[in-house]
Design an enzyme around this catalytic site. Sequence first.
Site, PDB file in Angstrom:
ATOM      1  N   MET A   1      60.760  31.454  -2.583  1.00 44.66           N
ATOM      2  CA  MET A   1      59.780  32.148  -1.751  1.00 44.66           C
ATOM      3  C   MET A   1      59.375  33.456  -2.423  1.00 44.66           C
ATOM      4  O   MET A   1      59.733  34.554  -1.995  1.00 44.66           O
ATOM      5  CB  MET A   1      60.369  32.410  -0.362  1.00 44.66           C
ATOM      6  CG  MET A   1      60.675  31.164   0.429  1.00 44.66           C
ATOM      7  SD  MET A   1      59.163  30.278   0.943  1.00 44.66           S
ATOM      8  CE  MET A   1      59.291  28.794  -0.079  1.00 44.66           C
ATOM      9  N   HIS A   2      58.593  33.355  -3.488  1.00 43.56           N
ATOM     10  CA  HIS A   2      58.253  34.532  -4.289  1.00 43.56           C
ATOM     11  C   HIS A   2      57.567  35.617  -3.456  1.00 43.56           C
ATOM     12  O   HIS A   2      58.031  36.756  -3.382  1.00 43.56           O
ATOM     13  CB  HIS A   2      57.343  34.120  -5.449  1.00 43.56           C
ATOM     14  CG  HIS A   2      57.961  33.166  -6.418  1.00 43.56           C
ATOM     15  ND1 HIS A   2      58.923  33.543  -7.323  1.00 43.56           N
ATOM     16  CD2 HIS A   2      57.749  31.840  -6.618  1.00 43.56           C
ATOM     17  CE1 HIS A   2      59.276  32.498  -8.053  1.00 43.56           C
ATOM     18  NE2 HIS A   2      58.585  31.456  -7.644  1.00 43.56           N
ATOM     19  N   ASP A   3      56.447  35.272  -2.827  1.00 46.30           N
ATOM     20  CA  ASP A   3      55.639  36.287  -2.160  1.00 46.30           C
ATOM     21  C   ASP A   3      56.332  36.887  -0.946  1.00 46.30           C
ATOM     22  O   ASP A   3      56.085  38.042  -0.586  1.00 46.30           O
ATOM     23  CB  ASP A   3      54.293  35.691  -1.741  1.00 46.30           C
ATOM     24  CG  ASP A   3      53.411  35.366  -2.933  1.00 46.30           C
ATOM     25  OD1 ASP A   3      53.615  35.966  -4.004  1.00 46.30           O
ATOM     26  OD2 ASP A   3      52.516  34.513  -2.803  1.00 46.30           O
TER      27      ASP A   3
ATOM     28  N   SER B   1      57.454  24.926  -6.572  1.00 49.89           N
ATOM     29  CA  SER B   1      58.339  25.988  -7.066  1.00 49.89           C
ATOM     30  C   SER B   1      59.745  25.687  -6.570  1.00 49.89           C
ATOM     31  O   SER B   1      60.288  26.333  -5.688  1.00 49.89           O
ATOM     32  CB  SER B   1      57.884  27.364  -6.583  1.00 49.89           C
ATOM     33  OG  SER B   1      58.641  28.383  -7.207  1.00 49.89           O
TER      34      SER B   1
ATOM     35  N   THR C   1      62.707  37.307  -6.977  1.00 48.71           N
ATOM     36  CA  THR C   1      62.070  36.189  -6.278  1.00 48.71           C
ATOM     37  C   THR C   1      62.633  34.836  -6.694  1.00 48.71           C
ATOM     38  O   THR C   1      62.617  33.888  -5.902  1.00 48.71           O
ATOM     39  CB  THR C   1      60.538  36.204  -6.469  1.00 48.71           C
ATOM     40  OG1 THR C   1      60.200  35.866  -7.817  1.00 48.71           O
ATOM     41  CG2 THR C   1      59.955  37.562  -6.126  1.00 48.71           C
TER      42      THR C   1
END
Length: 304
Positions: A232-234, A223, A191
């Site tokens: 864009m982690h999720d 972030s 991520t």
Amino acid sequence: MHLPIFLDTDPGIDDAVAIAAAIFAPELDLQLMTTVAGNVSVEKTTRNALQLLHFWNAEIPLAQGAAVPLVRAPRDAASVHGESGMAGYDFVEHNRKPLGIPAFLAIRDALMRAPEPVTLVAIGPLTNIALLLSQCPECKPYIRRLVIMGGSAGRGNCTPNAEFNIAADPEAAACVFRSGIEIVMSGLDVTNQAILTPDYLATLPELNRTGKMLHALFSHYRSGSMQSGLRMHDLCAIAWLVRPELFTLKPCFVAVETQGEFTSGTTVVDIDGCLGKPANVKVALDLDVKGFQQWVAEVLALAS
């Protein structure tokens, strides 16, 4: 065939992008959403999720979930997402309400009604999933797999070694990782590579109404930055469902540390098999960044 999924989330600005992809990716059939305390309180994550569903006119049932971790005091990520969790855009008023039962029971009921096993996607702390597995073990055969955004094989983002979603409720994560269900872990190893570039971010206001809304939210997202790019982690958990070839996965034994003074919330990923234990998680270790960015552009173009 559309892949049926249930999404457990704690919106959260990058959650909003993941929800958009879950709704508009033509390969997916988002059938249920549930909320959990994480980035902000569960009251705020529920409000944010309902605002997003109304924004997209999406008739998807939503259940409010756990307000606190299983055994410890709650923590949040308001420093990253703002006090409301989704500051920066004025959503219109609506009268949508969550279902009248807790999230884990809503998941149980939907699983038992489903004609085939369902993929669960969890992009917040794993409290609701742990409650489901511990209180309703009869549901396990109805879960195709669990795909999570959480954990790390290396460095953390809220402690030196722990990633936020796992550190927010380590006991829940430990319960889930011991459960025996199939788990795909999209953690910080991938991520942190999933960056939307400044050039692409600058195009969002002219893309469509979703692009305009996300651009407004991104101006409050910490972030990364609009000048250096945003992580864009999720969204990676959704991307794996649709474009698994973009990810390099390795089956590993993974345990969650719950006791360490400095290591609580760490996902101990045994990449080299030093512990001699059977793999219980497929861990994403690398990402085709350009392919990911291309897919994001494609799916957000559909999010009108």
